[in-house]
Scaffold this motif. Structure first.
Motif, mmCIF file in Angstrom:
data_model
loop_
_atom_site.group_PDB
_atom_site.id
_atom_site.type_symbol
_atom_site.label_atom_id
_atom_site.label_comp_id
_atom_site.label_asym_id
_atom_site.label_seq_id
_atom_site.Cartn_x
_atom_site.Cartn_y
_atom_site.Cartn_z
ATOM 1 N N GLN A 102 -3.297 -3.715 -1.648
ATOM 2 C CA GLN A 102 -4.422 -4.668 -1.765
ATOM 3 C C GLN A 102 -3.917 -6.176 -1.522
ATOM 4 O O GLN A 102 -4.734 -7.064 -0.912
ATOM 5 C CB GLN A 102 -4.909 -4.823 -3.427
ATOM 6 C CG GLN A 102 -6.147 -5.724 -3.204
ATOM 7 C CD GLN A 102 -7.035 -5.222 -4.477
ATOM 8 O OE1 GLN A 102 -6.554 -4.843 -5.424
ATOM 9 N NE2 GLN A 102 -8.447 -5.477 -4.222
ATOM 10 N N THR B 278 -9.568 -3.526 1.584
ATOM 11 C CA THR B 278 -9.338 -2.103 1.256
ATOM 12 C C THR B 278 -10.303 -1.723 0.079
ATOM 13 O O THR B 278 -10.203 -2.100 -1.128
ATOM 14 C CB THR B 278 -7.880 -1.611 0.780
ATOM 15 O OG1 THR B 278 -7.291 -2.240 2.065
ATOM 16 C CG2 THR B 278 -7.864 -0.315 0.908
ATOM 17 N N PRO C 72 -6.603 -7.149 1.378
ATOM 18 C CA PRO C 72 -7.607 -7.171 0.117
ATOM 19 C C PRO C 72 -9.112 -6.527 0.412
ATOM 20 O O PRO C 72 -9.629 -6.331 -0.753
ATOM 21 C CB PRO C 72 -7.907 -8.628 0.052
ATOM 22 C CG PRO C 72 -7.046 -9.313 1.030
ATOM 23 C CD PRO C 72 -6.459 -8.462 1.873
#
Length: 175
Positions: free
Chosen positions: A151, A157, A155
């Motif tokens: 992540q 995702t 970020p």
């Protein structure tokens, strides 16, 4: 030029191992057990994750909550509506920005989360029953670290899309 054969596996890998399949099997079983154990909570595991972030983290607004969980804001609104209707959370005006709403757990929501966390821990122990207890903790720790690194690197995702791609879904609606 390197003397390393690109087709050679690292020493700690066995031929025929399939990391993706392994993760998919764990995730599928986790989803089955956790959804069953959380069937009384609005939106099951998605509602659980929202409630957990609201209780355990300082996420300042509904928009920040959507960003933190990588959930589309319009979908998040439906889930929050249902959690609020169940008396588990409430929307409050953000004192720093009256246009923004903070999502705050009610006492009922905190109690529901504490109970749900116990049930989820039991379900996770069932999923990981093939591992000794100390290895379960290690597996969880490594999975947490890997997820946090992913992540941090990406970020945007969407964990919900990743789960859906592994387990599929019969209900495509946000509610």
């Amino acid at each position: 030029m390197s003397d390393i054969d690109p087709c050679e596996l690292p020493a700690d890998r066995q031929r025929g191992s399939n990391f993706g399949w392994s993760l998919g099997m764990v995730l599928r079983r986790w989803h089955e057990y956790v959804e069953e154990t959380l069937k009384d909570l609005p939106h099951g595991s998605r509602g659980y994750h929202i409630l957990a972030v609201v209780v355990h983290e300082d996420v300042p607004t509904q928009a920040a909550l959507a960003t933190r969980l990588v959930i589309d804001r319009s979908v998040l609104t439906y889930v929050i509506d249902d959690l609020e209707n169940a008396g588990l959370i409430e929307r409050q005006l953000d004192p720093r920005d009256r246009r923004a709403r903070r999502i705050v757990a009610t006492e009922r929501g905190r109690l529901a989360l504490a109970d749900a966390e116990k049930r989820v821990a039991h379900a996770e122990d069932h999923v990981l029953a093939g591992l000794p207890e100390d290895q379960r903790a290690t597996f969880r720790d490594f999975a947490d670290r890997a997820a946090e690194a992913i992540q941090a690197a990406a970020p945007g995702t969407d964990p919900c899309a990743a789960v859906t791609s592994v387990i599929g879904t019969t209900d495509q609606s946000p509610r």
